[in-house]
Design a protein around this motif. Structure first.
Motif, mmCIF file in Angstrom:
data_model
loop_
_atom_site.group_PDB
_atom_site.id
_atom_site.type_symbol
_atom_site.label_atom_id
_atom_site.label_comp_id
_atom_site.label_asym_id
_atom_site.label_seq_id
_atom_site.Cartn_x
_atom_site.Cartn_y
_atom_site.Cartn_z
ATOM 1 N N MET A 1 31.913 53.570 49.399
ATOM 2 C CA MET A 1 31.074 53.178 50.575
ATOM 3 C C MET A 1 30.769 51.847 49.913
ATOM 4 O O MET A 1 30.112 51.853 48.997
ATOM 5 N N PHE A 2 30.716 50.701 50.887
ATOM 6 C CA PHE A 2 29.892 49.580 50.556
ATOM 7 C C PHE A 2 28.419 49.324 51.234
ATOM 8 O O PHE A 2 28.236 49.653 52.284
ATOM 9 N N ARG A 3 27.669 48.999 50.331
ATOM 10 C CA ARG A 3 26.341 48.953 50.755
ATOM 11 C C ARG A 3 26.093 47.732 51.528
ATOM 12 O O ARG A 3 26.652 46.569 51.130
ATOM 13 N N ILE A 4 25.236 47.728 52.599
ATOM 14 C CA ILE A 4 24.963 46.515 53.322
ATOM 15 C C ILE A 4 24.445 45.286 52.564
ATOM 16 O O ILE A 4 25.023 44.237 52.771
ATOM 17 N N GLU A 5 23.581 45.318 51.935
ATOM 18 C CA GLU A 5 23.015 44.293 51.053
ATOM 19 C C GLU A 5 24.246 43.707 50.097
ATOM 20 O O GLU A 5 24.030 42.417 49.939
ATOM 21 N N ARG A 6 25.042 44.369 49.565
ATOM 22 C CA ARG A 6 25.974 43.755 48.856
ATOM 23 C C ARG A 6 27.026 42.970 49.724
ATOM 24 O O ARG A 6 27.565 41.870 49.447
ATOM 25 N N LEU A 7 27.443 43.583 50.781
ATOM 26 C CA LEU A 7 28.188 42.782 51.846
ATOM 27 C C LEU A 7 27.644 41.687 52.358
ATOM 28 O O LEU A 7 27.992 40.516 52.560
ATOM 29 N N GLN A 8 26.066 41.603 52.635
ATOM 30 C CA GLN A 8 25.689 40.396 52.996
ATOM 31 C C GLN A 8 25.705 39.289 51.984
ATOM 32 O O GLN A 8 25.749 38.217 52.336
ATOM 33 N N ALA A 9 25.383 39.571 50.721
ATOM 34 C CA ALA A 9 25.548 38.803 49.572
ATOM 35 C C ALA A 9 26.903 38.114 49.520
ATOM 36 O O ALA A 9 27.040 36.734 49.469
ATOM 37 N N LEU A 10 28.055 38.854 49.829
ATOM 38 C CA LEU A 10 29.253 38.293 49.613
ATOM 39 C C LEU A 10 29.708 37.484 51.120
ATOM 40 O O LEU A 10 30.336 36.256 50.991
ATOM 41 N N HIS A 11 29.177 37.852 52.265
ATOM 42 C CA HIS A 11 29.251 37.327 53.392
ATOM 43 C C HIS A 11 28.589 35.806 53.013
ATOM 44 O O HIS A 11 29.081 34.857 53.693
ATOM 45 N N ALA A 12 27.303 35.881 52.420
ATOM 46 C CA ALA A 12 26.546 34.579 52.459
ATOM 47 C C ALA A 12 27.424 33.585 51.327
ATOM 48 O O ALA A 12 27.383 32.259 51.850
ATOM 49 N N VAL A 13 28.008 33.983 50.591
ATOM 50 C CA VAL A 13 28.717 33.110 49.642
ATOM 51 C C VAL A 13 30.082 32.619 50.077
ATOM 52 O O VAL A 13 30.385 31.574 50.207
ATOM 53 N N ASP A 14 30.644 33.426 51.225
ATOM 54 C CA ASP A 14 31.804 33.204 51.871
ATOM 55 C C ASP A 14 31.462 32.036 52.945
ATOM 56 O O ASP A 14 31.992 30.945 52.972
ATOM 57 N N ARG A 15 30.310 31.933 53.553
ATOM 58 C CA ARG A 15 29.662 31.183 54.490
ATOM 59 C C ARG A 15 29.302 29.716 53.752
ATOM 60 O O ARG A 15 29.542 28.807 54.217
ATOM 61 N N HIS A 16 28.629 29.862 52.657
ATOM 62 C CA HIS A 16 27.851 28.724 52.276
ATOM 63 C C HIS A 16 28.433 28.054 50.925
ATOM 64 O O HIS A 16 28.071 27.161 50.511
ATOM 65 N N GLY A 17 29.404 28.769 50.400
ATOM 66 C CA GLY A 17 30.187 28.519 49.158
ATOM 67 C C GLY A 17 29.799 28.448 47.853
ATOM 68 O O GLY A 17 30.398 27.943 46.959
ATOM 69 N N SER A 18 28.619 28.884 47.634
ATOM 70 C CA SER A 18 28.068 29.005 46.345
ATOM 71 C C SER A 18 26.875 30.082 46.224
ATOM 72 O O SER A 18 26.510 30.465 47.219
ATOM 73 N N VAL A 19 26.772 30.717 45.049
ATOM 74 C CA VAL A 19 25.683 31.921 44.971
ATOM 75 C C VAL A 19 24.552 31.132 45.143
ATOM 76 O O VAL A 19 23.583 31.844 45.819
ATOM 77 N N ALA A 20 24.209 29.820 44.828
ATOM 78 C CA ALA A 20 22.889 29.246 44.776
ATOM 79 C C ALA A 20 22.683 29.155 46.525
ATOM 80 O O ALA A 20 21.267 29.460 46.655
ATOM 81 N N ALA A 21 23.566 28.640 47.099
ATOM 82 C CA ALA A 21 23.038 28.418 48.539
ATOM 83 C C ALA A 21 22.844 29.751 49.214
ATOM 84 O O ALA A 21 22.206 29.780 50.270
ATOM 85 N N ALA A 22 23.909 30.784 48.839
ATOM 86 C CA ALA A 22 23.908 31.979 49.447
ATOM 87 C C ALA A 22 22.329 32.862 49.073
ATOM 88 O O ALA A 22 21.648 33.355 49.840
ATOM 89 N N ALA A 23 22.082 32.404 47.992
ATOM 90 C CA ALA A 23 20.645 32.938 47.545
ATOM 91 C C ALA A 23 19.443 32.491 48.457
ATOM 92 O O ALA A 23 18.475 32.968 48.887
ATOM 93 N N GLU A 24 19.399 30.955 48.633
ATOM 94 C CA GLU A 24 18.541 30.444 49.596
ATOM 95 C C GLU A 24 18.442 30.901 50.849
ATOM 96 O O GLU A 24 17.641 31.078 51.291
ATOM 97 N N THR A 25 19.673 31.089 51.219
ATOM 98 C CA THR A 25 19.899 31.845 52.818
ATOM 99 C C THR A 25 19.195 33.194 52.811
ATOM 100 O O THR A 25 18.608 33.460 53.928
ATOM 101 N N LEU A 26 19.675 33.861 51.938
ATOM 102 C CA LEU A 26 18.940 35.251 51.879
ATOM 103 C C LEU A 26 17.492 35.579 51.232
ATOM 104 O O LEU A 26 17.279 36.431 51.248
ATOM 105 N N HIS A 27 16.990 34.368 50.734
ATOM 106 C CA HIS A 27 15.558 34.327 50.286
ATOM 107 C C HIS A 27 15.604 35.350 49.243
ATOM 108 O O HIS A 27 14.632 36.168 48.912
ATOM 109 N N LEU A 28 16.642 35.052 48.162
ATOM 110 C CA LEU A 28 16.678 35.804 46.821
ATOM 111 C C LEU A 28 17.148 34.835 45.857
ATOM 112 O O LEU A 28 17.256 33.717 45.987
#
Length: 304
Positions: free
Chosen positions: A1-28
């Motif tokens: 089973m996939f945890r929501i916070e991990r799916l959110q991280a993947l979704h953010a990388v897909d949307r924003h194109g990088s780990v750094a941009a995903a981190a900024e969006t997720l405030h992590l």
């Protein structure tokens, strides 16, 4: 089973194109996002991301899971809305992204009124310009985005968003009180053509708007100072004699700075502040927050 916070991280990388941009969006931090992605890869049993230059790209398996993650996150948002609607309860988190002058003038006041009337509401505020808050809204990280749209540089309305006008505002040329031109009520762009300007950071929409406003009046601004706050702009205007072009509402934080606000003629640019949502039927707490924002924004806050 996939945890929501991990799916959110993947979704953010897909949307924003990088780990750094995903981190900024997720405030992590980028490290925290990378850890979530590593755990998700272990859960999936396959590679989801591969290096791509200085960033990463999704593998075919990563794309499949990212698409499923988006659908799952959207469904969870809809479920939250339906649950709240069943009870009619004005409870739960309300995440508001807002431009800085919104915070100074009416957003905090609106949220105070909201919580006073509905103590079970849990407000959270993210100060952000529209170029950041609108993507966060459509990605599900915000419930409401308070944005500005200038008449000479209007925002593009994203599909499936609802815009509620809150109040209007006008631009002002900010001069030091000791400037001989500060005694006037209005000033032309040509009168400030040789001035040294203070602006928001290069690359921001606010900076682009300042340059666009002056260029359409035949002036190429000499921007010497790039800052991220209105108080800093007022300080530079007062102490270094810089010139700024700012919304009249920014005068809410001008206390202690000896500045004068002049209308820019031809005519002075106007903006409208909107509360934007990505759900045409928001849950009760979000609807109550929209009403509180509209009420607070219309109060007389004595901005010249």
């Amino acid at each position: 089973m996939f945890r929501i916070e991990r799916l959110q991280a993947l979704h953010a990388v897909d949307r924003h194109g990088s780990v750094a941009a995903a981190a900024e969006t997720l405030h992590l931090t980028p490290s925290a996002v990378s850890q979530q992605l590593s755990k998700l890869e272990r859960d999936a049993g396959v590679r989801l991301l591969v290096p791509h230059g200085r960033t990463v790209k999704l593998t075919p398996a990563g794309k499949v899971l990212a698409e499923s993650a988006e659908a799952a996150l959207d469904e969870l948002t809809r479920a939250r809305t339906r649950i709240d609607a069943l009870s009619g309860s004005i409870t739960g988190p309300v995440r508001v992204g807002t431009i800085p002058t919104g915070v100074y003038v009416f957003v905090t006041e609106a949220l105070t009124t909201l919580v006073t009337g509905h103590p079970a509401v849990e407000p959270a505020v993210v100060e952000a310009e529209p170029e950041k808050s609108l993507p966060m809204l459509v990605n599900g990280q915000l419930d409401i985005a308070v944005v500005e749209s200038w008449d000479n540089m209007p925002l593009t309305r994203l599909p499936y968003t609802t815009w509620r006008a809150l109040r209007d505002d006008t631009a002002r040329v900010m001069l030091s009180a000791g400037d001989p031109r500060a005694a006037a009520d209005t000033i032309s762009a040509q009168d400030v053509a040789r001035d040294s300007w203070v602006s928001w950071t290069a690359g921001s929409r606010a900076h682009a708007w300042l340059c666009h406003t002056l260029r359409e009046r035949g002036v190429e601004p000499d921007v010497r100072h790039y800052v991220t706050g209105y108080a800093t702009q007022f300080s530079l205007v007062t102490r270094l004699g810089a010139t700024a072009l700012m919304p009249a509402m920014s005068l809410a934080v001008a206390s202690g700075y000896d500045v004068r606000a002049l209308r820019l003629d031809d005519p002075s640019p106007r903006r409208t502040l909107y509360a934007v949502t990505a759900d045409s039927q928001p849950r009760p707490a979000v609807s109550a927050c929209l009403d509180a924002l509209a009420d607070a924004a219309q109060l007389d806050h004595a901005t010249p």
